[in-house]
Each structure stands twice: as structure tokens, then as C-alpha cells.
Design an enzyme around this catalytic site. Sequence first.
Site, PDB file in Angstrom:
ATOM      1  N   ASN A 121       0.165   5.719   0.083  1.00 28.67           N
ATOM      2  CA  ASN A 121      -0.716   6.877  -0.045  1.00 28.67           C
ATOM      3  C   ASN A 121       0.099   8.152  -0.143  1.00 28.67           C
ATOM      4  O   ASN A 121       1.003   8.237  -0.963  1.00 28.67           O
ATOM      5  CB  ASN A 121      -1.832   6.909   0.997  1.00 28.67           C
ATOM      6  CG  ASN A 121      -1.406   6.860   2.439  1.00 28.67           C
ATOM      7  OD1 ASN A 121      -0.944   5.831   2.938  1.00 28.67           O
ATOM      8  ND2 ASN A 121      -1.576   7.964   3.151  1.00 28.67           N
ATOM      9  N   ASP A 122      -0.178   9.163   0.636  1.00 28.05           N
ATOM     10  CA  ASP A 122       0.254  10.541   0.397  1.00 28.05           C
ATOM     11  C   ASP A 122       1.735  10.690   0.037  1.00 28.05           C
ATOM     12  O   ASP A 122       2.606  10.111   0.689  1.00 28.05           O
ATOM     13  CB  ASP A 122       0.011  11.392   1.638  1.00 28.05           C
ATOM     14  CG  ASP A 122      -1.385  11.243   2.193  1.00 28.05           C
ATOM     15  OD1 ASP A 122      -2.170  10.464   1.627  1.00 28.05           O
ATOM     16  OD2 ASP A 122      -1.691  11.891   3.193  1.00 28.05           O
ATOM     17  N   ARG A 148      -2.869  18.100  11.868  1.00 31.40           N
ATOM     18  CA  ARG A 148      -1.915  17.296  11.096  1.00 31.40           C
ATOM     19  C   ARG A 148      -1.418  17.986   9.821  1.00 31.40           C
ATOM     20  O   ARG A 148      -1.959  18.981   9.363  1.00 31.40           O
ATOM     21  CB  ARG A 148      -2.535  15.949  10.729  1.00 31.40           C
ATOM     22  CG  ARG A 148      -3.843  15.965   9.951  1.00 31.40           C
ATOM     23  CD  ARG A 148      -4.321  14.521   9.812  1.00 31.40           C
ATOM     24  NE  ARG A 148      -5.589  14.367   9.123  1.00 31.40           N
ATOM     25  CZ  ARG A 148      -6.778  14.316   9.726  1.00 31.40           C
ATOM     26  NH1 ARG A 148      -6.858  14.456  11.043  1.00 31.40           N
ATOM     27  NH2 ARG A 148      -7.884  14.142   9.025  1.00 31.40           N
ATOM     28  N   ASP A 184     -11.275  16.150   4.136  1.00 27.74           N
ATOM     29  CA  ASP A 184     -11.453  14.801   4.676  1.00 27.74           C
ATOM     30  C   ASP A 184     -12.876  14.293   4.480  1.00 27.74           C
ATOM     31  O   ASP A 184     -13.092  13.096   4.308  1.00 27.74           O
ATOM     32  CB  ASP A 184     -11.087  14.809   6.163  1.00 27.74           C
ATOM     33  CG  ASP A 184     -10.891  13.420   6.722  1.00 27.74           C
ATOM     34  OD1 ASP A 184     -10.597  12.499   5.933  1.00 27.74           O
ATOM     35  OD2 ASP A 184     -11.006  13.241   7.942  1.00 27.74           O
ATOM     36  N   TRP A 197       2.742  10.043   9.766  1.00 28.78           N
ATOM     37  CA  TRP A 197       1.821  10.595   8.784  1.00 28.78           C
ATOM     38  C   TRP A 197       2.458  11.712   7.988  1.00 28.78           C
ATOM     39  O   TRP A 197       3.663  11.952   8.062  1.00 28.78           O
ATOM     40  CB  TRP A 197       0.535  11.039   9.484  1.00 28.78           C
ATOM     41  CG  TRP A 197      -0.277   9.852   9.952  1.00 28.78           C
ATOM     42  CD1 TRP A 197       0.038   8.533   9.798  1.00 28.78           C
ATOM     43  CD2 TRP A 197      -1.515   9.882  10.650  1.00 28.78           C
ATOM     44  NE1 TRP A 197      -0.933   7.739  10.356  1.00 28.78           N
ATOM     45  CE2 TRP A 197      -1.901   8.545  10.880  1.00 28.78           C
ATOM     46  CE3 TRP A 197      -2.345  10.906  11.105  1.00 28.78           C
ATOM     47  CZ2 TRP A 197      -3.080   8.207  11.534  1.00 28.78           C
ATOM     48  CZ3 TRP A 197      -3.521  10.573  11.756  1.00 28.78           C
ATOM     49  CH2 TRP A 197      -3.883   9.242  11.973  1.00 28.78           C
ATOM     50  N   TRP A 219      -4.250  -0.208   3.857  1.00 23.08           N
ATOM     51  CA  TRP A 219      -3.697   0.805   4.742  1.00 23.08           C
ATOM     52  C   TRP A 219      -3.381   0.227   6.122  1.00 23.08           C
ATOM     53  O   TRP A 219      -4.120  -0.590   6.663  1.00 23.08           O
ATOM     54  CB  TRP A 219      -4.678   1.961   4.874  1.00 23.08           C
ATOM     55  CG  TRP A 219      -4.167   3.089   5.717  1.00 23.08           C
ATOM     56  CD1 TRP A 219      -3.449   4.163   5.296  1.00 23.08           C
ATOM     57  CD2 TRP A 219      -4.317   3.245   7.135  1.00 23.08           C
ATOM     58  NE1 TRP A 219      -3.137   4.978   6.350  1.00 23.08           N
ATOM     59  CE2 TRP A 219      -3.666   4.439   7.501  1.00 23.08           C
ATOM     60  CE3 TRP A 219      -4.935   2.489   8.133  1.00 23.08           C
ATOM     61  CZ2 TRP A 219      -3.619   4.908   8.808  1.00 23.08           C
ATOM     62  CZ3 TRP A 219      -4.893   2.945   9.445  1.00 23.08           C
ATOM     63  CH2 TRP A 219      -4.238   4.143   9.773  1.00 23.08           C
ATOM     64  N   TRP A 246       0.823  -1.211   0.000  1.00 22.02           N
ATOM     65  CA  TRP A 246       0.000   0.000   0.000  1.00 22.02           C
ATOM     66  C   TRP A 246       0.856   1.259   0.000  1.00 22.02           C
ATOM     67  O   TRP A 246       1.855   1.351   0.713  1.00 22.02           O
ATOM     68  CB  TRP A 246      -0.891  -0.003   1.239  1.00 22.02           C
ATOM     69  CG  TRP A 246      -1.577   1.313   1.502  1.00 22.02           C
ATOM     70  CD1 TRP A 246      -1.082   2.379   2.198  1.00 22.02           C
ATOM     71  CD2 TRP A 246      -2.877   1.700   1.062  1.00 22.02           C
ATOM     72  NE1 TRP A 246      -2.002   3.405   2.214  1.00 22.02           N
ATOM     73  CE2 TRP A 246      -3.109   3.021   1.528  1.00 22.02           C
ATOM     74  CE3 TRP A 246      -3.876   1.068   0.325  1.00 22.02           C
ATOM     75  CZ2 TRP A 246      -4.292   3.712   1.278  1.00 22.02           C
ATOM     76  CZ3 TRP A 246      -5.057   1.755   0.083  1.00 22.02           C
ATOM     77  CH2 TRP A 246      -5.256   3.038   0.551  1.00 22.02           C
ATOM     78  N   GLN A 300       3.790   7.747   2.091  1.00 22.88           N
ATOM     79  CA  GLN A 300       3.269   6.917   3.164  1.00 22.88           C
ATOM     80  C   GLN A 300       3.045   5.502   2.639  1.00 22.88           C
ATOM     81  O   GLN A 300       2.503   5.304   1.548  1.00 22.88           O
ATOM     82  CB  GLN A 300       1.990   7.524   3.718  1.00 22.88           C
ATOM     83  CG  GLN A 300       2.259   8.870   4.383  1.00 22.88           C
ATOM     84  CD  GLN A 300       1.068   9.372   5.180  1.00 22.88           C
ATOM     85  OE1 GLN A 300       0.208  10.034   4.646  1.00 22.88           O
ATOM     86  NE2 GLN A 300       1.035   9.036   6.454  1.00 22.88           N
TER      87      GLN A 300
END
Length: 623
Positions: free
Chosen positions: A106-107, A230, A318, A166, A131, A104, A123
Site C-alpha cells: 500500500n502507501d 498518524r 479515511d 505505518w 493487508w 500486498w 508499506q
Amino acid sequence: MENHTPLLDPPSLPGESGGWRSLRGSIMLFGSIVLILSMAGLIITQRHEPSEPKSMPLLGRGVGEGVSAKSNPSLSSDKVSYDWTNAMLSWQRTAFHFQPQKNWMNDPNGPFFHKGWYHLFYQYNPDSAVWGNISWAHAVSTDLIHWLYLPIALLPDAWYDINGVWSGSATLLPDGKIIMLYTGDTNQFVQVQNIAYPTNLSDPLLLHWTKDPRNPLLLPPPGIGPKNFRDPTTAWIGPDQKWRIILGSKVNNTGLSLLYKTTDFIHYELNDNYLHAVPGTGMWECVDFYPVSINGLEGLDTSVNGALVKHVLKASLDDTKVDHYAIGRYFVENDTWVPDNPNQDVGIGLKLDYGGIYYASKTFYDQHKKRRVLWGWIKESDSESADLKKGWASLQTIPRTVVFDKKTGTNLLQWPVEEVESLRLSSVEFEGVVLKPGSIVPLDIGSATQLDIFGEFEIELLASEGIGEANNVGCGAGAVDRKALGPFGIIAIADNQLSELTPIYFSLSNTTNGTSTTYFCVDETRSSKATDVSKQVYESKVAVFSDEKLSTRVLVDHSIIESFAQGGRSVITSRVYPTQEVISGAARLFLFNNATHINIKASLKIWQLNSAFIHPFPHHIHS
């Protein structure tokens, strides 16, 4: 810095060594040079056979933990998975878009240019294609196209990031130092801000990173929830010689960006005002803030400001999983930002990408080529069970340059970085192809799986009777929805029988360029026969001036299609998962005109694109 609260006190663990990652010895510059020289002999293609399914629960990304859900939670373990074959899943893997070797992603995080290398952090779950266990993986490139995978840079191994390393950003300081601010999810599921540094700045690959023993540096301030704090941005410096960063947050349902000032990146003061806030937009995450020149094509360092500069504020919402941005003015005297058009404010106006699967984007200033480069995370729109079967999930868009659209004065232009053109092989041109109403024209180009397409379209009105703007609004139900002035455009990733196909098209409200509303669309509804795939019609509006032809550029790379209208005023990214003969090398490209009142004259230049190469890290070079 805020005082510790009981919720954030570090645990007392036997043998704890300061709460930051124990690093192996740093690599020496000589080792990096050896590695660089050895790359030529280590090239392998990016394509991999899908891995076997893993025996684990199909858990979606945890909204309750304060992070975004998988793009299609309804397509998870409660749905019957399509009977994907290994050939189908292998075909889905892209040839020149960045994605991890497995698992996986992500960002995008970081990114930056240092000692001849572009550094991308992202990430990553080292253990699975869903995730979880979020770490910072690391890759480098000399051209943003061909990549070298490096060892994981940051692991969730301290109490202040044990539940996830994160999103965060890099700042390159004037003295050559690099600092990385990032959000950690603590042992009590509280979001805090931390800092890490390259262990050895003389190493061009920056293989090792050290977390500061004083972490965490920032805790949620009063009035901000522990899960609503965050994603620090790249810092910029003001005339008072203080550095500024912003973070995403919310109060009730008002999305906002908190601004902090610092002189040493260890101690921070919270600004009295929010940089900006927009009621009704919910939690802002992955915020981005940067200047653009209003009369030039070069990018600007993040600290630049002045009369000929506007500032872009972007937030990933979000609640909707959409990246919105707005253009406005930054007032450094009180560190606030005001949009040029309140009706096009962050979260209620412009989108960076209208495809629905684009999220958590991040820009950086490339001092090497004086440009601002945009990265974006592209999610899967299949089921998690399919992701587990193929052994990977998600990819990044082709990096895009970002400039201010001087012609409209209201939006950005996004365009693939010039380096993608290095992948171009043979090309074919089609001039003045006439498309009558209801026609579909095949284009004989050979394989149509890896393409760079540039197309222009001219309109010939056949009859004015029966044309009304009310009958021509929007993208409709897809490319089959016939209207007077659309749809017309390109059909990509199609089989010979047109049983699976993805149209990229325009639809007009009238024929008067400069005053009309032009819609740019992508129709996924017939892109796949699979039942566990999201298939949407994506719609955007794009300005077209009287001196412009309708134009689009389309990058096709197996399961991802990136489409740019009018020089990048509107961009739509989509994912497609065909099941028919397309996967055996029989993908086709077509032109079509489903309008009823116009002929279309289309001219195209189409390049076949080579595969990029990914280099696995040669582990024997560790010092």
C-alpha cells in the site's frame, strides 16, 4: 515530548535489547559499487506467473485498527469468486508500473533522491497478498522507471511499532543526513511517531536502517484519539530555524492537521493552532504539504516560501478513501494555512485523481531535476480471493510531476515523468479521423496492451436544435448514454467483438469553449465479464479555454489505465480485469463518437511501450 502514559509504557520482556531492530552489519560502499556494476547481468522482466492460493482467512484491512479498508470490502470472502484462470491473472500484472514481486503493497513512503538513486519505500506485507504485518519495503532506481528491489528496511519488531510500521516521510537535512519519521502502531494499538536513520550514509543504496532508542518521540496529545494520530510529513524549516512537520488527525468529525516544531527531531512542541481543519471531512491521513511556484515550471524545495509561492495541502480522507487537495497561502508567523477558495477546501473540492482507487499519495522534491514528483497507491478493485490466487495486490502510479496551473490559477497540473518516454518503441499517427454520430472506428496499431496515447479532438456542430445544457450534464450512465454533445473519445483494452471495453471520453455541456463545463470520464461498466470486480463510471470536470483543443494522454499498462485531460488538469486512474481474448494478445484500440449533434475530428499519436525491468536483490552481496 509528551510524558509516557500507562497505555504507552513499553512491555518488560526478558532479553529485550532496547526495543529497536537488531540490524545485520552495514554494507560497505565497495559492496554497493559491486552491486551496481552487477545489475546489467541480473535483469529480468517484471512479469511473474501467479502463485498458488494461500490457505488463510480472507480478512479485509482493519478499519478498527485505524487504517483504511480494502477498496472493495463487499468483494471479499462473502462473494463467489469468478473462475479466474492463471492466464487471466498473469495478464493483469503490469509491465512498467512499480509493484512488488509478490504480496500486498500500500502507501508509498519516503521518497527521496540520494547519491544517484531514487529511493522508494512502501508499506508491505511480506507474508500475504492481503493487508497485514505491515513493514517498510524498499526499492531504488536511477530513472523512476527501472527498479532494484532491496531488502525490507523496517520491520514491526519493537513495542512501539509491533502492530505496524505505518506511513512516514523522509527529510534530507542540509548537512547531508537523512531522517525518516514514521508512525508506529504500539502493542496497545496506539499510534505514535518514531524516527529511523540510515545506518551507513556512505552506502548509496542505504540498505540498513536503525531505529532510535528514544522512540517513540510523539504520543497523541490531549483531545486526540489513540487511533487518530498518524503519517508525519517531510519537514520544512522556518525563519526561526525550527523545523516543522504536520500529522493527520480529527476531532469528532472535523479533519485536521496538527503541526509540531523541532530543532533536533527528537524533542517537539505542538503548535497552539492547527495548520488547518475542515468540519465534516472525518479523519485525515497521509497528509502532504508543499509549495508550488505561481509563475514557474520547476518544483520547489519543501522549505521555500514567499510572495510568488502558494502552498498545497492534501489529505487522504479515511471516510471516503479519496485524496483531496486545495491551494492556498501559508502564514509562517502563526503556522496556519488558508485556502484561496473556501468552497474548494480540503475534502470538499478538488481531487488528485478522480478514479476512486487512488489513495495515500505522497510527493517529494527531486533536487536532481528540480521538480516535485507525486506518487500514488493504486488499489485492486477485484476480490481478495483473486488477489490471493494471483499472489499480489496493488501497484503505484507512474510518478507524476506536479506544477501550479497558471492558466486557471485554481488547480494543479499532473503529468507522467519524462522518463516514461524512454520506454517508447514504434509509433503510429492518425490525422483528422472523422467520427460521425454513433460511429466506432478501429485503429490498426497492433498490440494495444502497453501504450502511450496522445489525442486531440475538434468539434463540428451539426445542428443546434435540441441542445440544452440540462441534457448534457455529467458523464451519465457511461459511454452508451447518448447526448447531444457526448460522449466521444477512446476505447482501450477492448476485444474484437467489443464484449469487454473501457471508454475514456469527453462530454460537453455546450460548444462554447472557455465558458462551457467539460466532463472527462472513464467507463468501467463493461471492462470485464467477471462478477467479483468493481466497475464504475468515473466523472470529473475540466476547464477548457478558447485557445485549447480537447486533449488527453492515456497510459495503458495491462490492468491499469491512467488518463490525463487538458495537460493534467484532471486525472482518472482505473483498473480493468478482462476475461476474453484480450488476455491472449488481442487487445484492440478504437475511437468512438456517441454524441447525436456533433462530428468529431480526432488526431492521435500512439507509441507502443516497452516493459520496464525489475532487478531482484542479489543476496550474496551482503557484507
